[in-house]
Design an enzyme around this catalytic site. Sequence first.
Site, mmCIF file in Angstrom:
data_model
loop_
_atom_site.group_PDB
_atom_site.id
_atom_site.type_symbol
_atom_site.label_atom_id
_atom_site.label_comp_id
_atom_site.label_asym_id
_atom_site.label_seq_id
_atom_site.Cartn_x
_atom_site.Cartn_y
_atom_site.Cartn_z
ATOM 1 N N LYS A 77 1.871 -4.438 6.253
ATOM 2 C CA LYS A 77 2.977 -3.648 5.699
ATOM 3 C C LYS A 77 3.014 -2.316 6.406
ATOM 4 C CE LYS A 77 6.322 -3.180 2.769
ATOM 5 N NZ LYS A 77 7.157 -2.766 3.907
ATOM 6 N N GLN A 98 -2.027 3.407 8.166
ATOM 7 C CA GLN A 98 -1.363 2.582 7.166
ATOM 8 C C GLN A 98 -2.349 1.683 6.422
ATOM 9 O OE1 GLN A 98 2.328 2.934 7.440
ATOM 10 N NE2 GLN A 98 2.164 2.366 5.304
ATOM 11 N N LYS A 101 -3.927 4.015 3.780
ATOM 12 C CA LYS A 101 -2.875 4.479 2.880
ATOM 13 C C LYS A 101 -2.474 3.366 1.926
ATOM 14 C CE LYS A 101 0.696 6.535 4.689
ATOM 15 N NZ LYS A 101 1.996 6.773 5.376
ATOM 16 N N LYS A 113 2.258 -1.594 11.908
ATOM 17 C CA LYS A 113 3.315 -0.680 12.339
ATOM 18 C C LYS A 113 3.986 -1.276 13.570
ATOM 19 C CE LYS A 113 4.944 3.361 10.945
ATOM 20 N NZ LYS A 113 5.148 3.757 9.541
ATOM 21 N N GLY A 152 11.477 0.567 7.174
ATOM 22 C CA GLY A 152 12.063 1.539 8.091
ATOM 23 C C GLY A 152 11.089 2.664 8.407
ATOM 24 N N ASP A 153 11.457 3.477 9.362
ATOM 25 C CA ASP A 153 10.691 4.658 9.757
ATOM 26 C C ASP A 153 11.663 5.533 10.529
ATOM 27 O OD1 ASP A 153 7.569 5.465 9.864
ATOM 28 O OD2 ASP A 153 8.516 6.151 11.701
ATOM 29 N N THR A 196 8.994 8.432 -1.047
ATOM 30 C CA THR A 196 7.967 9.209 -0.340
ATOM 31 C C THR A 196 8.018 10.676 -0.754
ATOM 32 O OG1 THR A 196 8.201 7.703 1.540
ATOM 33 C CG2 THR A 196 6.955 9.722 1.905
ATOM 34 N N ASN A 230 14.791 11.902 4.898
ATOM 35 C CA ASN A 230 14.647 11.450 3.514
ATOM 36 C C ASN A 230 13.468 12.097 2.800
ATOM 37 O OD1 ASN A 230 16.827 9.794 3.297
ATOM 38 N ND2 ASN A 230 15.687 7.902 3.068
ATOM 39 N N SER A 380 7.904 0.282 -1.553
ATOM 40 C CA SER A 380 8.208 -0.886 -0.720
ATOM 41 C C SER A 380 7.505 -2.123 -1.264
ATOM 42 C CB SER A 380 7.770 -0.641 0.725
ATOM 43 O OG SER A 380 8.694 0.167 1.413
#
Length: 454
Positions: A77, A98, A101, A113, A152-153, A196, A230, A380
């Site tokens: 993820k 990630q 996290k 990623k 997304g990123d 976030t 965002n 997510s």
Amino acid sequence: MTQPAEPEFQQAYDELFFTLKESTLFSKHPEYERLVEVVSIPERIIQFRVTWEDDAGKLQVNRGYRVQFNSALGPYKGGLRFHPSVNLSVLKFLGYEQIFKNALTGLNIGGGKGGADFDPKGKSDSEIRRFCYAFMLELSRHIGQDTDVPAGDIGVGGREIGFMFGAYKAYRNSWEGVLTGKGLTWGGSLIRPEATGFGLVYYVEKMIQYASQGKESFEGKRVAISGSGNVAQYAALKVIELGGVVVSLSDSRGAIVATGEQGITAAHIETIGQIKLERKQLSSIADIFDANSFKYIDGARPWVHCGKVDVALPSATQNEVSGEEAKFLIDAGCKFIAEGSNMGSTLEAINVFESERLNNSNAIWYAPGKAANCGGVAVSALEMAQNSQRINWTSEEVDQKLKDIMVNCFNTCVETAVAYSSEKSEGLPSLVKGANIAGFVKVARAMKDLGNFW
């Protein structure tokens, strides 16, 4: 492990390893030291060519990537980033962060990623659609709702997620929750865009309450924020809702800084959100801010221009707070800094914050991104859960789940830092150590149970 050709990944590795080594973790669990080398090598790296046609009918080519780093806790993820700066080092650092996290969310998701060195800025919708379909032609072979679920990123918003989901559905003849950040009418979750930023503020709210023994809140606090996407927008809106004063926002070209008492308002943020959807710079609206109450500083980050601040929230990109800027924030009275961006502070800056925390318990308390900004990936994962059940939760339900996740993450970081600390200080516990150790230990236990190391 030394990777001099991959400086971003090397920085992420060093930050984790040195934190673990300085704690009592390896003395209590010596077998885990060997695991650091194992967990620092991705399970799989996919690199591929993306060919597409621009509006002039000319052939274009980009590099596409997916780093599937660790799946001990669940499907890979992590986001997809479309930006010219994308390379393997950047994606490995992001995927590495990630892993831990995602572990801190308490949810069953692994770390990964991906992305491409494609720049959506200046491209038409048709060009972006053609690129997304070409990108997904290869990526679709390697992802799935039980395998790898990208999000997304930077450079990948709702439009790009929509195009890629449509491509995946066409190529695989399957509607499944393979991407998160989807539109609300076709599988998305409420609160995902806000997650976030909201989660970051919920985490810092707990920091303030803990440090003040419940006597303080965001009320009246001056909050410096970098970025204007965002994360920054929704963090700013939540700060305002909780009674704080937002004194800055920024982008890659410069910063808007409040010089008056009122600060940046929700109306200002709404305008900024609109121009960001149009992919314009803050400089294009700088003139709508009252010159008597605001200033636009070209080519600058906000940290040294805000005057007195109580809270700093770097929410733009990696390494956006340097060692010198860290010292400046401390001198400006900053008591709390938490990263809305991934690896928002340099190692020098982290050392400054941690040194001040040890030597002056009233100085500053730092929270790393892998803990403070995990709210986005948490929601997510909640979107994945809703897709699997074919249901939708209300915004209140999702927001409450998000708040609970961030509170649990904070408590875990504090408890772990205390349990594995070798410090003699009676000051605030190290959230860096707490986050790194808690995330690492959870992944380590799963990997050992699965036979990934012995």
